[in-house]
Design a protein around this motif. Structure first.
Motif, PDB file in Angstrom:
ATOM      1  N   LEU A 162      43.147  43.562  42.829  1.00 14.41           N
ATOM      2  CA  LEU A 162      42.430  43.039  43.996  1.00 14.41           C
ATOM      3  C   LEU A 162      43.290  41.992  44.680  1.00 14.41           C
ATOM      4  O   LEU A 162      43.797  41.080  44.032  1.00 14.41           O
ATOM      5  N   PRO A 164      43.832  39.830  48.803  1.00 13.17           N
ATOM      6  CA  PRO A 164      43.254  39.628  50.126  1.00 13.17           C
ATOM      7  C   PRO A 164      43.458  40.896  50.958  1.00 13.17           C
ATOM      8  O   PRO A 164      44.584  41.381  51.100  1.00 13.17           O
ATOM      9  N   GLY A 165      42.374  41.496  51.422  1.00 11.62           N
ATOM     10  CA  GLY A 165      42.494  42.664  52.283  1.00 11.62           C
ATOM     11  C   GLY A 165      42.373  44.002  51.604  1.00 11.62           C
ATOM     12  O   GLY A 165      42.458  45.038  52.271  1.00 11.62           O
ATOM     13  N   GLY A 166      42.168  44.041  50.281  1.00 11.37           N
ATOM     14  CA  GLY A 166      41.991  45.343  49.667  1.00 11.37           C
ATOM     15  C   GLY A 166      42.230  45.376  48.180  1.00 11.37           C
ATOM     16  O   GLY A 166      42.639  44.392  47.569  1.00 11.37           O
ATOM     17  N   ASP A 194      30.132  34.491  45.677  1.00 10.81           N
ATOM     18  CA  ASP A 194      31.118  34.425  46.757  1.00 10.81           C
ATOM     19  C   ASP A 194      32.186  33.365  46.530  1.00 10.81           C
ATOM     20  O   ASP A 194      33.332  33.533  46.949  1.00 10.81           O
ATOM     21  N   THR A 206      42.522  34.240  47.401  1.00 15.27           N
ATOM     22  CA  THR A 206      41.379  34.480  48.266  1.00 15.27           C
ATOM     23  C   THR A 206      40.118  34.131  47.489  1.00 15.27           C
ATOM     24  O   THR A 206      40.190  33.555  46.399  1.00 15.27           O
ATOM     25  N   GLU A 211      36.236  38.409  51.024  1.00 16.83           N
ATOM     26  CA  GLU A 211      36.542  39.840  51.005  1.00 16.83           C
ATOM     27  C   GLU A 211      35.296  40.728  51.003  1.00 16.83           C
ATOM     28  O   GLU A 211      35.382  41.906  51.359  1.00 16.83           O
ATOM     29  N   ARG A 212      34.157  40.201  50.637  1.00 17.33           N
ATOM     30  CA  ARG A 212      32.973  41.027  50.366  1.00 17.33           C
ATOM     31  C   ARG A 212      32.575  41.915  51.552  1.00 17.33           C
ATOM     32  O   ARG A 212      32.265  43.108  51.375  1.00 17.33           O
ATOM     33  N   SER A 214      34.272  43.311  53.674  1.00 17.60           N
ATOM     34  CA  SER A 214      35.240  44.382  53.957  1.00 17.60           C
ATOM     35  C   SER A 214      35.136  45.562  53.006  1.00 17.60           C
ATOM     36  O   SER A 214      35.816  46.581  53.215  1.00 17.60           O
ATOM     37  N   TRP A 218      37.087  49.264  53.165  1.00 21.47           N
ATOM     38  CA  TRP A 218      38.046  49.725  52.163  1.00 21.47           C
ATOM     39  C   TRP A 218      37.652  51.111  51.657  1.00 21.47           C
ATOM     40  O   TRP A 218      38.516  51.987  51.515  1.00 21.47           O
TER      41      TRP A 218
END
Length: 223
Positions: A162, A164-166, A194, A206, A211-212, A214, A218
Motif C-alpha cells: 500500500l 499513497p495513491g494505490g 482514518d 500517508t 486514501e480511503r 480512492s 483503484w
C-alpha cells in the motif's frame, strides 16, 4: 542557539537526513537508501531501548549508522523482492539479529528466515508488539506490521502492498490484484481508523483517511 529538530513528515531522500517520528512509547526512524529509493525503518522501545529494523534494503553502512551502538534484536523483511534485502546478510552478520519474514515468502529470501510469520502473529519489542498482517498479491507472503499505539493513532508499515495513491504493483495479473485489493480493503481499511499512519516501502508516508475515498477508483482501474 541549537539546531531545531525537523518535524516529522515522512519525506526522506537517499543521501539525505533521516527523520524520527517520536511516539509516547516508540521511536520510529525512517531512512531512504539507494539505488531504488527504498525506505527502511528503525523502531526503538523508549523504555527498554530494544530495537528492530524493518527492511534491510541496501547500504548496510548507512543502516548500521542509524542503528547505532545499541544494535537490533530482529530484522523484519516485508517481502521477498530483492530491493528489500540487499543489506540483510551484512546486517545480520554485523548485529546477530534474528531474521523475520512472511512464511510464504521466506524461500525467496536468500538469507535464512529464523522466524517465519503469518496473519495474527506478534513480534515483540520489549513490552510492545507488532501485529503481522499478511497481504497477498504483490507477493504471496507480503506482510504489513501494525503498531496499535495505546496512546494514539495506529501505525502501519505496509512494505510494497500500500502506497499513497494505490496498492502495490501486481504486474497486470488480475488474480493477484483482486487478492491484494481485497486484503487491503478488508484487513486494513475496514478494520483501522482514518488516522492510521502508513509507512510504505518507497516514498512518502500517508494515512488511511487520505486514501480511503480512492478505493473505488483503484478497483475500477485494476491497479
Amino acid at each position: 542557539m541549537g539546531e531545531r529538530m525537523t518535524e516529522y513528515d515522512g519525506k526522506v531522500r537517499v543521501g539525505g537526513a533521516v527523520q524520527t517520528h517520536e511516539l509516547a512509547k516508540l521511536m520510529i526512524t525512517k531512512v531512504a537508501v539507494g539505488p531504488m529509493d527504498n525506505n527502511a525503518y528503525l523502531l526503538r522501545n523508549r523504555q527498554t531501548d530494544e530495537q528492530v529494523l524493518i527492511d534491510a534494503a541496501n547500504e548496510a553502512d548507512t543502516l548500521l549508522t542509524v542503528i547505532g551502538s545499541g544494535g537490533i534484536t530482529r530484522v523484519i523483511t516485508t517481502h521477498q523482492h530483492g530491493d528489500h534485502w540487499q543489506a540483510l546478510a551484512e546486517i545480520v552478520a554485523r548485529t546477530g539479529a534474528i531474521t523475520v519474514a512472511g512464511r510464504d515468502d521466506a524461500d525467496g529470501i536468500p538469507v535464512p528466515t529464523d522466524e517465519p510469520v503469518g496473519d495474527g502473529d506478534r513480534i515483540q519489542l520489549g513490552e510492545l508488539s507488532l501485529e503481522v498482517i499478511q497481504l497477498v498479491g504483490h507477493t504471496p507472503g507480503s506482510i504489513a506490521l501494525l503498531y496499535d499505539d495505546p496512546t494514539g493513532a495506529p501505525h502501519l508499515f505496509t512494505g510494497d502492498s500500500l502506497f499513497p495513491g494505490g496498492v502495490g504493483n501486481t504486474r497486470g495479473n488480475k488474480k493477484n490484484f483482486e487478492s491484494l485489493i481485497h486484503d487491503v480493503e478488508t484487513k486494513l481499511f475496514d478494520r483501522l481508523p482514518d488516522e492510521t499512519w502508513v509507512y510504505p516501502g518507497h516514498g512518502a508516508d500517508t494515512t488511511l483517511g487520505a486514501e480511503r475515498a480512492s478505493l473505488p477508483e483503484w478497483r475500477a482501474r485494476g491497479w
